[in-house]
Scaffold this active site. Sequence first.
Site, short mmCIF file in Angstrom:
data_model
loop_
_atom_site.label_atom_id
_atom_site.label_comp_id
_atom_site.label_asym_id
_atom_site.label_seq_id
_atom_site.Cartn_x
_atom_site.Cartn_y
_atom_site.Cartn_z
N ASP A 64 1.02 -1.13 0.02
CA ASP A 64 0.17 -0.05 0.01
C ASP A 64 0.72 1.37 0.14
O ASP A 64 1.94 1.49 0.57
CB ASP A 64 -0.92 0.15 1.38
N HIS B 241 3.74 -2.21 3.52
CA HIS B 241 3.60 -0.87 2.73
C HIS B 241 4.98 -0.72 2.25
O HIS B 241 5.97 -0.75 3.18
CB HIS B 241 3.31 0.29 4.02
#
Length: 297
Positions: free
Chosen positions: A108, A249
């Site tokens: 992400d 992430h």
Amino acid sequence: MDIGARARPPFLGGARRGTARTVATAVLVAMTCGASTLAAPSQAAHAAPPPAAATSAASSTAASGVWGSAAAGAQGVVAMAAPDDRAEVRPRPRVDCRRVKCVALTFDDGPGPYTDTLLAYLAAYHAQATFFVVGSNVVTYPRVLRRTVAAGHEIGNHTWSHPDLTRLSPARVRSQLGRTDQAIRAITGIVPGLVRPPYGAINATVRRQTGRPMVLWSVDTLDWRYRSSATVARRALRSVRPGSVILFHDIHPTTVRAIPRVLRKLAGRGYRFVTVSQLFGGHPPRLVFNAAPPDLH
């Protein structure tokens, strides 16, 4: 920049909002005759986790004007009119996740300065992954996004500026998704077939704004909290099961440094690394957490 650094598992209550650092973002996306001109903005703001948002299992309907009537195909993306610099999508290998152990690695908040290193790690293991990108970062790192697409990875929409969508009006939800779709299309010639709502925060109103699958996760590495590569890898490896969707992430260098160990260990256990769409045979459900374990017959 930590746009989505403090992601939390879906349905986790009791989170408290901290003070957000807001950086003004300005971008001009001009699309003329199939080409694009992008003014790269400063990086988008980081927001602390919002309070838990209610998640509705009610059916959602596609919203007109968000991405038209296009539907996600087996590759998880929809080909659009190609701009001059369109990235060529590498065909993905066919994997039957009903017969072999598969895991979907998802990243992400990028693209960012560490994404190229991550792409090299993934390539070393012939691993496919899904990148849920933030629109404001897309226009900051357009070449990284093109390289990600060219490597055969799947691209998902993670909104323009990473807000809690459940706190926005329907029009603003559509704007967050639509601006990001437009930026991705201008740079790569595709529109993502998947959406990941920031913080996993969705409700019936949010789901009605797009007909695309909403992708959450079943394994949260909490890499925004544990800025330790060893800890991130250990959390991913401890909880993974066949059909897992793992949340990372790629804006954190500690996370990227954890990936070689994750790939090595999971490959040693016989896992195949696939995109979210591949995990579901090209047809993800409307709400994704993980896939059923394979039959292994």
